[in-house]
Design an enzyme around this catalytic site. Sequence first.
Site, PDB file in Angstrom:
ATOM      1  N   GLY A 115       1.189  -2.477   8.703  1.00  0.00           N
ATOM      2  CA  GLY A 115       2.388  -1.662   8.510  1.00  0.00           C
ATOM      3  C   GLY A 115       3.503  -2.074   9.448  1.00  0.00           C
ATOM      4  N   ARG A 116       3.602  -1.327  10.553  1.00  0.00           N
ATOM      5  CA  ARG A 116       4.777  -1.454  11.424  1.00  0.00           C
ATOM      6  C   ARG A 116       5.121  -2.845  11.940  1.00  0.00           C
ATOM      7  NH1 ARG A 116       2.674   3.736  14.462  1.00  0.00           N
ATOM      8  NH2 ARG A 116       0.797   2.762  13.605  1.00  0.00           N
ATOM      9  N   LYS A 165       0.854  -1.196   0.000  1.00  0.00           N
ATOM     10  CA  LYS A 165       0.000   0.000   0.000  1.00  0.00           C
ATOM     11  C   LYS A 165       0.886   1.241   0.000  1.00  0.00           C
ATOM     12  CE  LYS A 165      -2.183   1.773   3.736  1.00  0.00           C
ATOM     13  NZ  LYS A 165      -1.972   3.228   3.743  1.00  0.00           N
ATOM     14  N   GLN A 182      -2.306   2.704  17.143  1.00  0.00           N
ATOM     15  CA  GLN A 182      -3.626   2.166  16.822  1.00  0.00           C
ATOM     16  C   GLN A 182      -4.368   1.923  18.135  1.00  0.00           C
ATOM     17  OE1 GLN A 182      -4.876   2.006  13.924  1.00  0.00           O
ATOM     18  NE2 GLN A 182      -3.351   1.516  12.377  1.00  0.00           N
ATOM     19  N   ARG A 205      -3.046  -6.200  14.392  1.00  0.00           N
ATOM     20  CA  ARG A 205      -1.825  -6.432  15.158  1.00  0.00           C
ATOM     21  C   ARG A 205      -1.722  -7.899  15.561  1.00  0.00           C
ATOM     22  NH1 ARG A 205      -0.462  -2.574  13.264  1.00  0.00           N
ATOM     23  NH2 ARG A 205       0.414  -0.654  14.108  1.00  0.00           N
ATOM     24  N   THR A 207     -11.205   5.638  11.008  1.00  0.00           N
ATOM     25  CA  THR A 207     -11.166   5.024  12.340  1.00  0.00           C
ATOM     26  C   THR A 207     -10.576   5.964  13.391  1.00  0.00           C
ATOM     27  OG1 THR A 207      -9.104   3.985  11.677  1.00  0.00           O
ATOM     28  CG2 THR A 207     -11.072   2.620  11.574  1.00  0.00           C
ATOM     29  N   ASP A 213      -3.419   4.377  -1.964  1.00  0.00           N
ATOM     30  CA  ASP A 213      -4.341   4.832  -0.906  1.00  0.00           C
ATOM     31  C   ASP A 213      -4.347   6.362  -0.857  1.00  0.00           C
ATOM     32  OD1 ASP A 213      -5.786   5.116   1.476  1.00  0.00           O
ATOM     33  OD2 ASP A 213      -4.092   4.522   2.749  1.00  0.00           O
ATOM     34  N   LEU A 214      -5.051   6.979  -1.822  1.00  0.00           N
ATOM     35  CA  LEU A 214      -5.080   8.456  -1.876  1.00  0.00           C
ATOM     36  C   LEU A 214      -6.422   9.024  -1.419  1.00  0.00           C
ATOM     37  CD1 LEU A 214      -3.058   9.099  -5.177  1.00  0.00           C
ATOM     38  CD2 LEU A 214      -2.239   9.015  -2.807  1.00  0.00           C
ATOM     39  N   LYS A 215      -7.390   8.170  -1.144  1.00  0.00           N
ATOM     40  CA  LYS A 215      -8.681   8.596  -0.546  1.00  0.00           C
ATOM     41  C   LYS A 215      -9.247   9.844  -1.213  1.00  0.00           C
ATOM     42  CE  LYS A 215      -7.661   6.741   4.098  1.00  0.00           C
ATOM     43  NZ  LYS A 215      -6.204   6.502   4.052  1.00  0.00           N
ATOM     44  N   PHE A 216      -9.600   9.720  -2.496  1.00  0.00           N
ATOM     45  CA  PHE A 216     -10.123  10.884  -3.231  1.00  0.00           C
ATOM     46  C   PHE A 216     -11.464  11.349  -2.659  1.00  0.00           C
ATOM     47  CE2 PHE A 216      -7.823   8.694  -6.897  1.00  0.00           C
ATOM     48  CZ  PHE A 216      -6.703   9.499  -6.788  1.00  0.00           C
ATOM     49  N   HIS A 217     -11.686  12.655  -2.644  1.00  0.00           N
ATOM     50  CA  HIS A 217     -12.948  13.250  -2.178  1.00  0.00           C
ATOM     51  C   HIS A 217     -13.091  14.604  -2.860  1.00  0.00           C
ATOM     52  CE1 HIS A 217     -15.677  14.261   1.539  1.00  0.00           C
ATOM     53  NE2 HIS A 217     -16.307  14.345   0.386  1.00  0.00           N
ATOM     54  N   ASP A 218     -13.958  14.681  -3.884  1.00  0.00           N
ATOM     55  CA  ASP A 218     -14.082  15.934  -4.644  1.00  0.00           C
ATOM     56  C   ASP A 218     -15.360  15.825  -5.470  1.00  0.00           C
ATOM     57  OD1 ASP A 218     -13.391  18.360  -6.109  1.00  0.00           O
ATOM     58  OD2 ASP A 218     -11.301  17.948  -5.589  1.00  0.00           O
ATOM     59  N   ILE A 219     -15.577  16.745  -6.394  1.00  0.00           N
ATOM     60  CA  ILE A 219     -16.778  16.647  -7.231  1.00  0.00           C
ATOM     61  C   ILE A 219     -16.636  15.427  -8.161  1.00  0.00           C
ATOM     62  CG2 ILE A 219     -17.324  19.111  -7.086  1.00  0.00           C
ATOM     63  CD1 ILE A 219     -16.116  19.441  -9.893  1.00  0.00           C
ATOM     64  N   PRO A 220     -17.777  14.886  -8.629  1.00  0.00           N
ATOM     65  CA  PRO A 220     -17.715  13.638  -9.408  1.00  0.00           C
ATOM     66  C   PRO A 220     -16.729  13.672 -10.570  1.00  0.00           C
ATOM     67  CG  PRO A 220     -20.000  14.111  -8.843  1.00  0.00           C
ATOM     68  CD  PRO A 220     -19.184  15.307  -8.376  1.00  0.00           C
TER      69      PRO A 220
HETATM   70  O1  C5P Z   1       1.701   0.549  10.964  1.00  0.00           O
HETATM   71  P1  C5P Z   1       0.233   0.245  10.875  1.00  0.00           P
HETATM   72  O2  C5P Z   1      -0.086  -1.232  10.767  1.00  0.00           O
HETATM   73  O3  C5P Z   1      -0.545   0.918  11.987  1.00  0.00           O
HETATM   74  O4  C5P Z   1      -0.202   0.909   9.477  1.00  0.00           O
HETATM   75  C1  C5P Z   1      -1.533   0.895   9.066  1.00  0.00           C
HETATM   76  C2  C5P Z   1      -1.651   1.612   7.754  1.00  0.00           C
HETATM   77  O5  C5P Z   1      -3.043   1.727   7.450  1.00  0.00           O
HETATM   78  C3  C5P Z   1      -1.110   3.039   7.735  1.00  0.00           C
HETATM   79  O6  C5P Z   1      -0.650   3.286   6.400  1.00  0.00           O
HETATM   80  C4  C5P Z   1      -2.298   3.895   8.040  1.00  0.00           C
HETATM   81  O7  C5P Z   1      -2.206   5.168   7.491  1.00  0.00           O
HETATM   82  C5  C5P Z   1      -3.404   3.090   7.356  1.00  0.00           C
HETATM   83  N1  C5P Z   1      -4.751   3.301   7.882  1.00  0.00           N
HETATM   84  C6  C5P Z   1      -5.112   3.081   9.198  1.00  0.00           C
HETATM   85  N2  C5P Z   1      -6.390   3.302   9.616  1.00  0.00           N
HETATM   86  C7  C5P Z   1      -7.298   3.699   8.732  1.00  0.00           C
HETATM   87  C8  C5P Z   1      -6.961   3.895   7.408  1.00  0.00           C
HETATM   88  C9  C5P Z   1      -5.674   3.686   6.995  1.00  0.00           C
HETATM   89  O8  C5P Z   1      -4.288   2.700   9.996  1.00  0.00           O
HETATM   90  N3  C5P Z   1      -8.538   3.862   9.134  1.00  0.00           N
END
Ligand code: C5P
Length: 235
Positions: A213-214, A37, A193, A184, A123, A64-71
Amino acid sequence: MKKINKDPRIIVAVDFPSSGAALKLVSALDPELCRLKVGKEMFTRLGPAFIKQLRERDFEIFLDLKFHDIPNTVAAACDAAADLGVWMINLHASGGRRMMEAARERLERHARAPLLVAVTILTSLDRQDIAEVGYAGEPVDNVLRLARLTADAGLDGIVCSPQEAAPVRAQVPREFLLVTPGVRPGSTAVDDQRRVMTPRDALVAGADFLVIGRPITASPDPLASLRAILEEVAD
Ligand code: C5P
């Protein structure tokens, strides 16, 4: 209906300040075992060239750019993202039905269109935060409403917390995809988180893809950590 190859189900979130660090991680991973991602930070710094570098290593990419704008604007942005050859893209469901339909329709022109999923309620927002922007009720009620709107608009799925996966799964078609961050493995740090689930519990709750991620990217041995998660969910 699109034929979707669910495997690999783990999407590793590549969140680094530079391409050097990111490519070092990516070199340690295997496209047979995970997807990647790329989010706003890396894409804003490194652009389409970075996506190309990852694709040359045979990884499928969730942009993962989460677009939000006019159609019209969102449809054009999705068109541009599809031209990058990515596997999945996303937008905000709160952009509304016409915005989501415009994006889906534009992607239909592509022979190999990316999957299109919608963010429902971030979230990071709690009840008070969403009340302040004008949404009544609990976050999960709003997630359910926006998940149904997303399914009606013909998108492929949503991004949601694993804790919302079971109630959403009960109300949407089986093929509607649930992509969940906030995952996790039992033995790793929760970091920042708050509402986390283990990979196995998230899949049992109905998630199709896990964004992690981490626990992988900050591990001294990312491939071993990825393999350990795959073993944990294997059965
Ligand atoms: O390191 P970690 O597992 O917390 O990374 C989670 C990834 O998911 C990050 O890139 C974070 O920006 C993304 N993300 C998130 N919660 C969301 C949407 C995206 O943690 N609601």
